[in-house]
Scaffold this active site. Structure first.
Site, PDB file in Angstrom:
ATOM      1  N   PRO A  71      32.309  36.736   2.795  1.00  0.00           N
ATOM      2  CA  PRO A  71      32.286  37.789   1.636  1.00  0.00           C
ATOM      3  C   PRO A  71      33.143  38.614   0.995  1.00  0.00           C
ATOM      4  O   PRO A  71      33.678  38.843  -0.111  1.00  0.00           O
ATOM      5  CB  PRO A  71      30.860  38.715   1.951  1.00  0.00           C
ATOM      6  N   TYR A  72      33.942  39.115   1.906  1.00  0.00           N
ATOM      7  CA  TYR A  72      35.241  39.959   1.715  1.00  0.00           C
ATOM      8  C   TYR A  72      36.270  38.923   1.013  1.00  0.00           C
ATOM      9  O   TYR A  72      36.920  39.313  -0.085  1.00  0.00           O
ATOM     10  CB  TYR A  72      35.878  40.640   2.968  1.00  0.00           C
TER      11      TYR A  72
END
Length: 290
Positions: free
Chosen positions: A158-159
């Site tokens: 996600p990052y």
């Protein structure tokens, strides 16, 4: 009365870590800094620590009405002046195997790290000079991205998605804003020595009962090793200042303790070779299971 030679900068996420360090460094360069925080207690603390030339703004980058009110507050405070720079620093890091992470966590990651930057930038573009005729010189936008905007490691999907998105946002904005003379620049730090690393080993979620549990336990040791080679916050702040003040800044700045490694990773080492390194590391961790 305001000093008309003094430049004004807005830094989001200024309460701690990289944002706080950037705000402190810009103040040392003689600027006035407006810094966003989310809590009144943080506003008072940072103002006391950084002094009278720091002006706190209370808003969350996901709260569009609050951002709008802050933009009105800044416009009134600057009294006809503009912003010399907007530093979009506020962000979070969601970690874990993608197949087990709730979609809501991925949405939260993107809402803060990508859409949050866009919300803030849109609100403050008029104060950066995005209007004709221009009332003041154009400012610059500096987005704090990451080496994860160029590569995607396991368990920080996600990052990495958010930072890849932020890279696209930065470069699209720069080209769209050419008509106003507003530049947009990406800062890509590796690991930075902030309080987040001290907590990361304790707080990493190992997703017990899944096939990834032994791999994530191994990741705790990797995080501890990464903390030892992390760069100082001031090094990032100096590069931000360079991006804001250089006559012809780069479009992106990579900052890491070992930039040669990232140059090789970005330009020389094939993806499948990196996959092989990962596979061997995973197999070793799985053999040691239990």
């Amino acid at each position: 009365m305001a000093n008309h030679q003094q430049k004004n900068y807005l830094v989001t996420g200024a309460s701690t870590g990289i944002g706080y360090g950037i705000a402190a460094y810009l103040l040392k360069q003689g600027g006035r800094v407006l810094g966003s925080v989310r809590k009144e207690a943080d506003a008072q603390r940072v103002r006391e620590q950084l002094g009278a030339q720091f002006h706190p703004l209370i808003f969350d980058v996901c709260d569009e009405p609050a951002i709008g009110r802050a933009a009105e507050e800044v416009q009134e405070l600057l009294a006809g002046q503009g912003l010399a720079g907007l530093v979009n620093n506020a962000g979070i890091a969601v970690s874990g195997p993608m197949m087990h992470l709730p979609i809501s966590e991925v949405q939260r990651q993107l809402d803060i790290n990508v859409l949050g930057v866009l919300r803030v930038t849109k609100a403050f573009l008029p104060l950066l000079g995005a209007q004709k005729p221009a009332a003041f010189p154009p400012g610059r936008i500096v987005n704090i991205s990451s080496v994860s905007g160029r590569i995607a490691a396991p368990f920080v999907g996600p990052y990495a998605i958010s930072k890849h998105g932020l890279e696209a946002l930065t470069h699209s904005l720069r080209r769209e804003l050419l008509i106003y003379g507003i530049d947009a620049i990406s800062i890509q730090p590796g690991a930075v020595k902030t309080p987040i690393w001290g907590k990361a080993v304790e707080e990493i979620h190992t997703f017990p009962g899944t096939d990834y549990e032994p791999l994530l336990k191994e990741a705790q040791a990797t995080i501890a090793a990464t903390e030892k080679r992390a760069i100082e916050v001031e090094r990032v702040a100096k590069v931000v200042w360079r991006a804001l003040s250089a006559r012809r800044p780069k479009t992106r700045y990579l900052i890491d303790a070992n930039p040669l490694w990232y140059w090789l990773l970005f330009n020389i080492i094939p993806d499948r070779v990196m996959d092989g390194f990962m596979r061997r590391a995973f197999n070793k961790a799985l053999r040691n299971r239990g």
